[in-house]
Design a protein around this motif. Structure first.
Motif, mmCIF file in Angstrom:
data_model
loop_
_atom_site.group_PDB
_atom_site.id
_atom_site.type_symbol
_atom_site.label_atom_id
_atom_site.label_comp_id
_atom_site.label_asym_id
_atom_site.label_seq_id
_atom_site.Cartn_x
_atom_site.Cartn_y
_atom_site.Cartn_z
ATOM 1 N N UNK A 74 -8.224 13.477 -13.010
ATOM 2 C CA UNK A 74 -6.909 13.128 -12.272
ATOM 3 C C UNK A 74 -6.194 14.059 -11.534
ATOM 4 N N UNK A 75 -6.145 15.268 -12.646
ATOM 5 C CA UNK A 75 -5.393 16.525 -12.244
ATOM 6 C C UNK A 75 -5.983 17.096 -10.728
ATOM 7 N N UNK A 76 -7.539 17.211 -10.899
ATOM 8 C CA UNK A 76 -7.985 17.623 -9.645
ATOM 9 C C UNK A 76 -7.848 16.858 -8.395
ATOM 10 N N UNK A 77 -7.729 15.544 -8.917
ATOM 11 C CA UNK A 77 -7.586 14.616 -7.566
ATOM 12 C C UNK A 77 -6.451 14.759 -7.005
ATOM 13 N N UNK A 117 0.969 -1.227 0.028
ATOM 14 C CA UNK A 117 -0.028 -0.134 0.148
ATOM 15 C C UNK A 117 0.982 1.106 -0.185
ATOM 16 N N UNK A 118 2.121 0.924 0.502
ATOM 17 C CA UNK A 118 3.096 2.289 0.394
ATOM 18 C C UNK A 118 3.579 2.762 -0.826
ATOM 19 N N UNK A 119 3.454 1.769 -1.849
ATOM 20 C CA UNK A 119 3.795 2.214 -3.118
ATOM 21 C C UNK A 119 2.410 2.790 -3.780
ATOM 22 N N UNK A 120 1.318 2.635 -3.497
ATOM 23 C CA UNK A 120 0.222 3.248 -4.293
ATOM 24 C C UNK A 120 0.326 4.443 -4.648
ATOM 25 N N UNK A 121 0.705 5.749 -3.794
ATOM 26 C CA UNK A 121 0.782 6.801 -4.191
ATOM 27 C C UNK A 121 1.902 7.049 -5.502
ATOM 28 N N UNK A 122 2.909 6.505 -5.335
ATOM 29 C CA UNK A 122 3.961 6.513 -6.429
ATOM 30 C C UNK A 122 3.465 5.997 -7.645
ATOM 31 N N UNK A 123 2.871 4.943 -7.520
ATOM 32 C CA UNK A 123 2.405 4.172 -8.787
ATOM 33 C C UNK A 123 1.379 5.019 -9.642
ATOM 34 N N UNK A 124 0.292 5.414 -8.754
ATOM 35 C CA UNK A 124 -0.945 6.453 -9.186
ATOM 36 C C UNK A 124 -0.204 7.589 -9.883
ATOM 37 N N UNK A 125 0.892 8.326 -9.153
ATOM 38 C CA UNK A 125 1.335 9.534 -9.883
ATOM 39 C C UNK A 125 2.126 9.387 -11.030
ATOM 40 N N UNK A 126 2.797 8.211 -11.130
ATOM 41 C CA UNK A 126 3.435 7.774 -12.155
ATOM 42 C C UNK A 126 2.748 7.551 -13.337
ATOM 43 N N UNK A 127 1.599 6.855 -13.249
ATOM 44 C CA UNK A 127 0.491 6.510 -14.350
ATOM 45 C C UNK A 127 0.122 7.863 -14.816
ATOM 46 N N UNK A 128 -0.407 8.707 -13.909
ATOM 47 C CA UNK A 128 -0.658 10.000 -14.213
ATOM 48 C C UNK A 128 0.311 10.981 -14.951
ATOM 49 N N UNK A 184 2.285 9.476 -17.015
ATOM 50 C CA UNK A 184 2.174 8.880 -18.513
ATOM 51 C C UNK A 184 1.101 9.448 -19.073
ATOM 52 N N UNK A 185 -0.104 9.684 -18.665
ATOM 53 C CA UNK A 185 -1.334 9.961 -18.854
ATOM 54 C C UNK A 185 -1.106 11.566 -19.602
#
Length: 170
Positions: free
Chosen positions: A113-116, A41-52, A54-55
């Motif tokens: 995603x930017x707003x979030x 779960x500690x990696x979730x913020x990094x992964x989600x921001x990296x995917x963002x 890429x978007x």
């Protein structure tokens, strides 16, 4: 409003993106000796921001796309300088040959995603450099033609289809 895009990543840019990924994974590995759900779960913020990130680099233009292009140019320039002057290597272009662009629904998902992300950044006082590094990692790796860019290749059609379905463009 479509601003001109750069959309070229060099080996230096991919090196910067992979270095940011390696830094985060190494610190995560040392911090969580016992691998568990909490550790994952500690990696979730990094992964989600990296995917963002890429978007962002897959966006067709506009202010967010221009900011992503500027960031990609900067990471490529820094990585190129380190490779050329640090170890005497070359920095070829490693951009994916097929161009992936988000649909209008996909662009709507990028705005959401930017707003979030802005909401997350403003919850606590201070700037979250770890999230900034994750976004830059995604921007640097999103257009890569190798294994590093696979997530961008998979992410674009998924987000475009999801966005089109949610906003009613299908």
């Amino acid at each position: 409003m479509n601003l001109p895009t750069y959309a070229v990543v060099s080996l230096g840019g991919v090196t910067v993106g992979l270095s940011l990924l390696g830094w985060t994974l190494a610190r995560w590995w040392v911090t969580y000796k016992k691998k568990s759900f909490k550790a994952a779960r500690a990696l979730a913020p990094f992964i989600s921001c990296a995917l963002y990130g890429m978007l962002l680099i897959l966006s067709a233009g506009g202010l967010l796309g221009a900011a992503a292009d500027w960031s990609l140019w900067g990471s490529s320039a820094i990585g190129d300088a380190v490779l050329e002057y640090g170890v005497g290597g070359d920095t070829p272009d490693v951009t994916r040959t097929s161009n992936l662009v988000l649909t209008d629904g996909g662009h709507a998902v990028v705005i959401i995603a930017t707003v979030v992300l802005v909401a997350v950044w403003t919850v606590r006082r201070g700037f979250r450099w770890d999230l900034f590094g994750a976004v830059l990692c995604g921007i640097s790796l999103g257009l890569s033609s190798g294994v590093a860019g696979v997530a961008g290749w998979v992410l674009s059609p998924v987000v475009s289809t999801l966005g089109d379905a949610v906003v009613g463009l299908l």
